[in-house]
Design an enzyme around this catalytic site. Structure first.
Site, PDB file in Angstrom:
ATOM      1  NE  ARG A  16      26.686 -17.240   5.077  1.00 24.60           N
ATOM      2  CZ  ARG A  16      25.507 -17.846   5.215  1.00 24.60           C
ATOM      3  NH1 ARG A  16      24.387 -17.161   5.208  1.00 24.60           N
ATOM      4  NH2 ARG A  16      25.443 -19.158   5.364  1.00 24.60           N
ATOM      5  CB  CYS A 125      26.623 -22.535   9.864  1.00 24.82           C
ATOM      6  SG  CYS A 125      27.231 -21.193   8.810  1.00 24.82           S
ATOM      7  CG  ASP A 194      30.000 -24.893   2.630  1.00 27.90           C
ATOM      8  OD1 ASP A 194      29.652 -25.181   3.800  1.00 27.90           O
ATOM      9  OD2 ASP A 194      29.855 -23.768   2.132  1.00 27.90           O
ATOM     10  CE  LYS A 230      24.639 -26.592  -1.329  1.00 29.51           C
ATOM     11  NZ  LYS A 230      23.643 -26.786  -0.301  1.00 29.51           N
TER      12      LYS A 230
HETATM   13  P1  RI2 Z   1      23.084 -23.723   2.069  1.00 33.26           P
HETATM   14  C1  RI2 Z   1      27.560 -21.990   4.317  1.00 33.26           C
HETATM   15  O1  RI2 Z   1      28.820 -21.479   4.026  1.00 33.26           O
HETATM   16  C2  RI2 Z   1      27.525 -22.795   5.592  1.00 33.26           C
HETATM   17  O2  RI2 Z   1      28.688 -23.568   5.786  1.00 33.26           O
HETATM   18  C3  RI2 Z   1      26.304 -23.631   5.339  1.00 33.26           C
HETATM   19  O3  RI2 Z   1      26.211 -24.747   6.189  1.00 33.26           O
HETATM   20  C4  RI2 Z   1      26.542 -24.025   3.883  1.00 33.26           C
HETATM   21  O4  RI2 Z   1      27.072 -22.847   3.275  1.00 33.26           O
HETATM   22  C5  RI2 Z   1      25.343 -24.534   3.121  1.00 33.26           C
HETATM   23  O5  RI2 Z   1      24.379 -23.541   2.995  1.00 33.26           O
HETATM   24  P2  RI2 Z   1      29.175 -19.887   4.234  1.00 33.26           P
HETATM   25  O6  RI2 Z   1      28.845 -19.225   2.909  1.00 33.26           O
HETATM   26  O7  RI2 Z   1      23.561 -23.934   0.666  1.00 33.26           O
HETATM   27  O8  RI2 Z   1      28.400 -19.327   5.392  1.00 33.26           O
HETATM   28  O9  RI2 Z   1      22.326 -24.918   2.604  1.00 33.26           O
HETATM   29  O10 RI2 Z   1      30.664 -19.889   4.482  1.00 33.26           O
HETATM   30  O11 RI2 Z   1      22.315 -22.435   2.244  1.00 33.26           O
END
Ligand code: RI2
Length: 308
Positions: A16, A125, A194, A230
């Site tokens: 994730r 998060c 995201d 992103k």
């Molecule tokens: P990095 C995550 O999504 C969170 O929403 C977090 O803020 C975003 O991705 C960016 O994360 P999830 O996979 O790319 O937990 O900065 O649903 O690590």
């Protein structure tokens, strides 16, 4: 690992984080073409495109996944044989992965300038980009503390608290609903993203827009840390970002409520640009309103061949 395996792990959240799912998808595509031993270009292309479709279907919201996959296929339409196609996919995937890692380091350096000694920072998060900023500021000798939201329902705040604690950064965990209560004492909010739409809206973990609203009310700068992959070229075509809804069982267990209770579990929300102070990217710290320029200039030709 096959693309099916990687997609399954992305779906189940074992893999994730918006950037990480993009890197792992790129890696999976590379492994798929490398595992093909034949020399039939059409066959290989079909295999890679099937793998792409499986990966893209794994999670619908983070544009990083889509951008990463597009990058891997760049120029492959011109390949004249299977070997050339394989090499192109491999080179593109390698380049995407290393560019994304170097973007993270640059974001860490640029974003660290936003943290001052003695600050109280809040994050929501678990974002590797936001953590890179805090890690770099701490490594530079700045001393500050971080409030970490629990981030229901997956509780990624526990991951963030562990990541920061390993660096010796003082952490206070709070439940999501305590954000407004603590906001008046904070100096900075740092979150990841995201997807960033062409109008500058940031799509991030559910609850982010409430954090932004509380920050706006308390005049606390709300800063987003995000690589340029992103930013969503698809939003330039007027497409709305699809917000993923996940299994109700992530919120309440089946036997906790009677069956007539509907459980709604959207996992992302959109923060409008007027609540965003700045976005830290690898090409600089920009206002959210510069999103359109980032999409056109940075992602430019590479990504502007959108067709569904
Ligand atoms: P990095 C995550 O999504 C969170 O929403 C977090 O803020 C975003 O991705 C960016 O994360 P999830 O996979 O790319 O937990 O900065 O649903 O690590």
């Amino acid at each position: 690992m096959s693309a099916e395996d990687v997609a399954g792990r992305i779906r189940s959240m074992e893999i994730r984080g918006a950037a990480e799912i993009a890197r792992r998808a790129a890696q999976a595509l590379m492994e798929e073409v490398e595992a093909y031993e034949g020399d039939d270009l059409q066959d290989l292309r079909q295999r890679a495109e099937d793998a792409r479709d499986v990966l893209l279907a794994s999670r619908p919201t983070a544009i990083s996944l889509w951008n990463g996959v597009q990058y891997v296929f760049k120029g492959t339409a011109g390949a004249s044989n299977a070997e050339e196609y394989r090499r192109m996919v491999r080179d593109n995937a390698d380049r995407f992965i290393s560019r994304s890692r170097s973007a993270l380091r640059t974001i860490g350096r640029l974003g660290a300038n936003r943290i001052r000694d003695g600050d109280k920072v809040l994050t929501h998060c678990n974002s590797k980009a936001a953590i890179a900023v805090m890690a770099e500021a701490w490594a530079q000798g700045k001393r500050f503390e971080v409030f970490v939201t629990e981030s229901r329902p997956w509780r990624q705040g526990v991951l963030t608290a562990n990541d920061l604690a390993k660096l010796d950064i003082p952490v206070t965990m709070i439940v999501d609903s305590a954000v407004r209560y603590v906001m008046k004492d904070l100096d900075l909010v740092l979150v990841g993203a995201d997807t960033i739409a062409s109008n500058g809206a940031v799509i991030n973990k559910i609850g982010t827009s409430q954090v932004a609203l509380a920050a706006h009310e308390a005049r606390v700068p709300f800063t987003v840390c995000a690589e340029t992959f992103k930013f969503s070229p698809r939003t330039i075509y007027g497409e709305l970002v699809r917000i993923e809804e996940r299994d109700p069982a992530e919120v309440v267990k089946e036997d906790e409520v009677p069956p007539q209770v509907r459980v709604f579990n959207p996992v992302f929300d959109a923060t409008p640009p007027e609540y965003i102070d700045s976005i830290v990217t690898e090409i600089g710290v920009i206002p959210p309103y510069a999103a359109y320029q980032v999409i056109v200039k940075e992602l430019g030709q590479e990504f502007m061949f959108y067709e569904e």
